[in-house]
Scaffold this motif. Structure first.
Motif, mmCIF file in Angstrom:
data_model
loop_
_atom_site.group_PDB
_atom_site.id
_atom_site.type_symbol
_atom_site.label_atom_id
_atom_site.label_comp_id
_atom_site.label_asym_id
_atom_site.label_seq_id
_atom_site.Cartn_x
_atom_site.Cartn_y
_atom_site.Cartn_z
ATOM 1 N N ILE A 156 -0.087 38.555 20.645
ATOM 2 C CA ILE A 156 -0.541 38.373 22.012
ATOM 3 C C ILE A 156 -1.959 37.800 21.987
ATOM 4 O O ILE A 156 -2.791 38.226 21.187
ATOM 5 C CB ILE A 156 -0.560 39.708 22.793
ATOM 6 C CG1 ILE A 156 0.775 40.434 22.691
ATOM 7 C CG2 ILE A 156 -0.989 39.496 24.243
ATOM 8 C CD1 ILE A 156 1.943 39.718 23.320
ATOM 9 N N ILE A 157 -2.209 36.842 22.879
ATOM 10 C CA ILE A 157 -3.553 36.295 23.057
ATOM 11 C C ILE A 157 -3.895 36.454 24.529
ATOM 12 O O ILE A 157 -3.170 35.952 25.400
ATOM 13 C CB ILE A 157 -3.629 34.813 22.662
ATOM 14 C CG1 ILE A 157 -3.141 34.611 21.229
ATOM 15 C CG2 ILE A 157 -5.067 34.289 22.830
ATOM 16 C CD1 ILE A 157 -2.941 33.156 20.840
ATOM 17 N N VAL A 158 -4.972 37.201 24.808
ATOM 18 C CA VAL A 158 -5.431 37.367 26.184
ATOM 19 C C VAL A 158 -6.792 36.701 26.335
ATOM 20 O O VAL A 158 -7.588 36.665 25.401
ATOM 21 C CB VAL A 158 -5.510 38.845 26.624
ATOM 22 C CG1 VAL A 158 -4.134 39.474 26.678
ATOM 23 C CG2 VAL A 158 -6.431 39.641 25.735
ATOM 24 N N SER A 159 -7.038 36.186 27.514
ATOM 25 C CA SER A 159 -8.300 35.522 27.810
ATOM 26 C C SER A 159 -9.344 36.554 28.226
ATOM 27 O O SER A 159 -9.055 37.449 29.022
ATOM 28 C CB SER A 159 -8.109 34.512 28.940
ATOM 29 O OG SER A 159 -9.354 33.994 29.344
ATOM 30 N N LEU A 160 -10.548 36.416 27.697
ATOM 31 C CA LEU A 160 -11.650 37.272 28.122
ATOM 32 C C LEU A 160 -12.276 36.742 29.414
ATOM 33 O O LEU A 160 -13.137 37.386 29.993
ATOM 34 C CB LEU A 160 -12.711 37.368 27.021
ATOM 35 C CG LEU A 160 -12.264 38.081 25.754
ATOM 36 C CD1 LEU A 160 -13.347 38.006 24.690
ATOM 37 C CD2 LEU A 160 -11.896 39.520 26.047
ATOM 38 N N GLU A 161 -11.821 35.584 29.850
ATOM 39 C CA GLU A 161 -12.353 34.969 31.065
ATOM 40 C C GLU A 161 -11.489 35.262 32.290
ATOM 41 O O GLU A 161 -11.781 34.815 33.382
ATOM 42 C CB GLU A 161 -12.493 33.455 30.859
ATOM 43 C CG GLU A 161 -13.474 33.134 29.746
ATOM 44 C CD GLU A 161 -13.476 31.681 29.343
ATOM 45 O OE1 GLU A 161 -12.731 30.881 29.942
ATOM 46 O OE2 GLU A 161 -14.234 31.344 28.423
ATOM 47 N N LYS A 162 -10.397 36.009 32.089
ATOM 48 C CA LYS A 162 -9.487 36.381 33.177
ATOM 49 C C LYS A 162 -9.421 37.895 33.266
ATOM 50 O O LYS A 162 -9.789 38.604 32.334
ATOM 51 C CB LYS A 162 -8.088 35.820 32.926
ATOM 52 C CG LYS A 162 -8.003 34.315 32.901
ATOM 53 C CD LYS A 162 -6.573 33.912 32.649
ATOM 54 C CE LYS A 162 -6.396 32.421 32.585
ATOM 55 N NZ LYS A 162 -4.990 32.070 32.320
ATOM 56 N N ASP A 163 -8.883 38.386 34.367
ATOM 57 C CA ASP A 163 -8.733 39.820 34.595
ATOM 58 C C ASP A 163 -7.750 40.406 33.573
ATOM 59 O O ASP A 163 -6.570 40.025 33.550
ATOM 60 C CB ASP A 163 -8.228 40.037 36.026
ATOM 61 C CG ASP A 163 -8.150 41.497 36.406
ATOM 62 O OD1 ASP A 163 -7.637 42.309 35.613
ATOM 63 O OD2 ASP A 163 -8.593 41.816 37.520
ATOM 64 N N LEU A 164 -8.225 41.343 32.750
ATOM 65 C CA LEU A 164 -7.367 41.949 31.729
ATOM 66 C C LEU A 164 -6.206 42.721 32.345
ATOM 67 O O LEU A 164 -5.091 42.695 31.821
ATOM 68 C CB LEU A 164 -8.177 42.873 30.822
ATOM 69 C CG LEU A 164 -9.020 42.216 29.738
ATOM 70 C CD1 LEU A 164 -9.828 43.266 28.980
ATOM 71 C CD2 LEU A 164 -8.163 41.427 28.780
ATOM 72 N N LYS B 30 5.256 34.959 20.091
ATOM 73 C CA LYS B 30 3.875 34.894 20.577
ATOM 74 C C LYS B 30 3.851 34.682 22.083
ATOM 75 O O LYS B 30 4.666 33.949 22.631
ATOM 76 C CB LYS B 30 3.128 33.750 19.884
ATOM 77 C CG LYS B 30 1.675 33.643 20.307
ATOM 78 C CD LYS B 30 0.836 32.740 19.398
ATOM 79 C CE LYS B 30 1.260 31.313 19.402
ATOM 80 N NZ LYS B 30 0.340 30.427 18.689
ATOM 81 N N ILE B 31 2.875 35.351 22.755
ATOM 82 C CA ILE B 31 2.621 35.151 24.185
ATOM 83 C C ILE B 31 1.132 34.884 24.337
ATOM 84 O O ILE B 31 0.308 35.688 23.906
ATOM 85 C CB ILE B 31 3.043 36.369 25.030
ATOM 86 C CG1 ILE B 31 4.512 36.724 24.795
ATOM 87 C CG2 ILE B 31 2.772 36.096 26.512
ATOM 88 C CD1 ILE B 31 4.964 38.010 25.442
ATOM 89 N N ASP B 32 0.801 33.755 24.952
ATOM 90 C CA ASP B 32 -0.584 33.312 25.090
ATOM 91 C C ASP B 32 -0.955 33.234 26.572
ATOM 92 O O ASP B 32 -0.367 32.454 27.318
ATOM 93 C CB ASP B 32 -0.734 31.942 24.417
ATOM 94 C CG ASP B 32 -2.169 31.489 24.284
ATOM 95 O OD1 ASP B 32 -3.041 31.988 25.026
ATOM 96 O OD2 ASP B 32 -2.419 30.613 23.438
ATOM 97 N N PHE B 33 -1.925 34.042 26.986
ATOM 98 C CA PHE B 33 -2.341 34.122 28.389
ATOM 99 C C PHE B 33 -3.586 33.297 28.702
ATOM 100 O O PHE B 33 -4.150 33.429 29.780
ATOM 101 C CB PHE B 33 -2.605 35.588 28.772
ATOM 102 C CG PHE B 33 -1.362 36.403 28.888
ATOM 103 C CD1 PHE B 33 -0.629 36.415 30.052
ATOM 104 C CD2 PHE B 33 -0.914 37.158 27.816
ATOM 105 C CE1 PHE B 33 0.535 37.170 30.164
ATOM 106 C CE2 PHE B 33 0.242 37.925 27.907
ATOM 107 C CZ PHE B 33 0.970 37.925 29.090
#
Length: 97
Positions: free
Chosen positions: A54-62, A85-88
């Protein structure tokens, strides 16, 4: 993990506010981590227990990203699809099978 460490410098995240928030959100949704989160300047990378990277953005609401993750995982489980893989980080999540 299969992401390319040569493209970005990645480091284990110390117990920081985003990490603690991510762990809390995942725990509340009963989503279990397999690996410790790693971070670049704008994203966190981690692997789920018996599941995808999983890849989450630190620039978006977790919280919104974790909500989306839960929905995606439940739908794919019903459909019987195996996700790797899931990339947000983008406008819409990128799902790799």
């Amino acid at each position: 993990f299969t992401f390319d460490r040569n493209k970005e410098t990645l480091a284990p995240i110390p117990s920081s506010e985003p990490t603690l928030e991510l762990r809390r959100l995942l725990f509340e949704k009963n989503i279990q981590l397999q690996s410790e989160p790693y971070a670049s300047s704008s994203a966190m990378f981690f692997k789920l227990q018996d599941g995808p990277e999983i890849i989450v953005s630190l620039e978006k609401d977790l919280a919104l990203q974790v909500d989306s993750l839960q929905i995606i995982l439940s739908r794919l489980t019903i459909e019987g699809k195996r996700v790797t893989k899931i990339d947000f980080r983008y406008d819409a999540p990128i799902i790799t099978f």
